[in-house]
Design a protein around this motif. Structure first.
Motif, PDB file in Angstrom:
ATOM      1  N   LEU A   1       0.826  -1.204   0.000  1.00 29.25           N
ATOM      2  CA  LEU A   1       0.000   0.000   0.000  1.00 29.25           C
ATOM      3  C   LEU A   1       0.864   1.260   0.000  1.00 29.25           C
ATOM      4  CD1 LEU A   1      -2.911  -0.974   2.414  1.00 29.25           C
ATOM      5  CD2 LEU A   1      -2.787  -1.161  -0.081  1.00 29.25           C
ATOM      6  N   GLY A   2       0.300   2.333  -0.566  1.00 28.14           N
ATOM      7  CA  GLY A   2       1.064   3.559  -0.723  1.00 28.14           C
ATOM      8  C   GLY A   2       0.698   4.630   0.283  1.00 28.14           C
ATOM      9  N   GLU A   3       1.351   5.744   0.160  1.00 25.49           N
ATOM     10  CA  GLU A   3       1.121   6.881   1.047  1.00 25.49           C
ATOM     11  C   GLU A   3      -0.332   7.326   0.970  1.00 25.49           C
ATOM     12  OE1 GLU A   3       2.850  11.399   1.880  1.00 25.49           O
ATOM     13  OE2 GLU A   3       3.806  10.081   0.386  1.00 25.49           O
ATOM     14  N   GLY A   4      -0.912   7.585   2.136  1.00 22.78           N
ATOM     15  CA  GLY A   4      -2.289   8.047   2.203  1.00 22.78           C
ATOM     16  C   GLY A   4      -3.329   6.947   2.180  1.00 22.78           C
ATOM     17  N   GLU A   5      -2.881   5.678   2.154  1.00 18.99           N
ATOM     18  CA  GLU A   5      -3.825   4.569   2.055  1.00 18.99           C
ATOM     19  C   GLU A   5      -3.980   3.775   3.350  1.00 18.99           C
ATOM     20  OE1 GLU A   5      -3.409   3.595  -2.718  1.00 18.99           O
ATOM     21  OE2 GLU A   5      -2.271   2.367  -1.299  1.00 18.99           O
ATOM     22  N   PHE A   6      -3.119   4.027   4.337  1.00 23.33           N
ATOM     23  CA  PHE A   6      -3.193   3.252   5.573  1.00 23.33           C
ATOM     24  C   PHE A   6      -2.653   4.061   6.743  1.00 23.33           C
ATOM     25  CE2 PHE A   6       1.094   2.524   4.109  1.00 23.33           C
ATOM     26  CZ  PHE A   6       1.857   2.429   5.263  1.00 23.33           C
ATOM     27  N   MET A   7      -3.006   3.581   7.940  1.00 26.71           N
ATOM     28  CA  MET A   7      -2.468   4.133   9.178  1.00 26.71           C
ATOM     29  C   MET A   7      -1.903   2.995  10.021  1.00 26.71           C
ATOM     30  SD  MET A   7      -5.214   7.124  10.262  1.00 26.71           S
ATOM     31  CE  MET A   7      -6.747   6.229   9.988  1.00 26.71           C
ATOM     32  N   VAL A   8      -1.225   3.347  11.114  1.00 29.75           N
ATOM     33  CA  VAL A   8      -0.729   2.357  12.071  1.00 29.75           C
ATOM     34  C   VAL A   8      -1.437   2.571  13.405  1.00 29.75           C
ATOM     35  CG1 VAL A   8       1.497   1.983  10.971  1.00 29.75           C
ATOM     36  CG2 VAL A   8       1.239   3.842  12.621  1.00 29.75           C
ATOM     37  N   GLU A   9      -1.564   1.492  14.167  1.00 29.79           N
ATOM     38  CA  GLU A   9      -2.281   1.543  15.448  1.00 29.79           C
ATOM     39  C   GLU A   9      -1.753   0.444  16.351  1.00 29.79           C
ATOM     40  OE1 GLU A   9      -6.108  -0.389  15.734  1.00 29.79           O
ATOM     41  OE2 GLU A   9      -6.126  -0.693  13.557  1.00 29.79           O
ATOM     42  N   THR A  10      -2.301   0.376  17.553  1.00 31.72           N
ATOM     43  CA  THR A  10      -1.925  -0.713  18.454  1.00 31.72           C
ATOM     44  C   THR A  10      -3.076  -1.660  18.751  1.00 31.72           C
ATOM     45  OG1 THR A  10      -2.458   0.644  20.383  1.00 31.72           O
ATOM     46  CG2 THR A  10      -0.152   0.626  19.648  1.00 31.72           C
TER      47      THR A  10
END
Length: 277
Positions: free
Chosen positions: A213-222
């Motif tokens: 996936l590219g920039e702007g398509e995902f986030m990170v979390e816990t």
């Protein structure tokens, strides 16, 4: 962050987050009471923001209307989304009925006992769907995005979201599906988010999706207090561990973690609008 898991050393957890380079935390509501506590935490701590909603596994059995309470909570300026809401079919009430009557149920799907289990399941799914739709409507009303929980309910979740195409954006948290499904979501304006699963030995397929996936398509979390990344697997997860998720995805992509942090921070800024009027 409202869970009892954090009550004993809350200030230390916030300091751990800061030391890891995490300067904003989104505390997710899972019930009306959980959402209320998330708002209280956001009021008390400048680095915390709240998301308010009712998780599908917390849908009230008495079918009470939670929307007035959520609407009131969502007026708070530090509430940045509706959720966590969605559909979860992993554990269904008919499962226990089938286990209790397994010798009889083995006679076939058409037995009265199997039919009764199906009725229980259908009613449970319908109740989750009502609460999901009500929260999607609230998000549209308040111009907020939505944090979606989906487990073993992919097709039904998509069908309900199709009704809101172009009206709101969602993030499918704790994403663990294939790249094709991720691209389908992204093509409709939604996002996915990755947890400590990307660090697990059996999480290689999820890491591969994040890599593609590219920039702007995902986030990170816990998803804390759950899914602590390696080397903390099996222990309590906390916001500081977001850094470990980012480290793993950055390494897979072959880019500095600082670059991944810049990308995912920008994505989170756009989705949650932390500084909206």
């Amino acid at each position: 962050m409202d869970y009892e898991d954090f009550a004993g050393d809350f200030d230390a957890i916030l300091e751990n987050a800061r030391s890891a380079g995490v300067d904003r935390i989104v505390s997710i509501g899972t019930s009306v009471e959980s959402s209320r506590k998330a708002v209280e935490l956001a009021e008390a701590h400048s680095m915390i923001y709240a998301v308010v909603g009712v998780h599908p596994n917390s849908v009230p059995e008495d079918d009470r209307d939670v929307i007035p309470e959520l609407r009131e909570l969502a007026q708070h300026p530090k509430v940045v989304a509706i959720g966590e809401t969605g559909l979860d079919y992993h554990y269904l009430p008919g499962d226990k009925a089938r286990q209790d009557l397994s010798p009889i149920s083995a006679l076939g799907a058409g037995t009265p006992f199997e039919v009764s289990a199906e009725i229980l399941d259908d009613a449970h799914k319908a109740r989750q769907a009502r609460y999901f739709v009500d929260q999607l409507e609230l998000a549209c009303e308040l111009n907020l995005n939505v944090v979606v929980h989906q487990r073993d309910s992919w097709q039904d979740t998509l069908e309900l979201l199709e009704l809101y195409h172009a009206r709101l954006r969602t993030v499918f948290h704790c994403y663990g599906g294939p790249i094709e499904d991720a691209r389908r979501l992204i093509g409709h304006g939604h996002l996915v988010s990755f947890t400590g699963i990307v660090t697990f030995k059996n999480g290689a397929a999820v890491l591969d999706v994040a890599k593609e996936l590219g920039e702007g398509e995902f986030m990170v979390e816990t998803d804390c207090p759950y899914l602590a990344p390696a080397p903390h697997r099996g222990k309590r997860c906390e916001p500081a561990h977001t850094r470990l998720v980012a480290d793993q995805i950055a390494a897979a992509k072959g880019i500095p973690v600082e670059e991944l942090a810049r990308q995912t921070t920008a994505t989170a800024e756009k989705f949650f609008r932390f500084s909206r009027p």
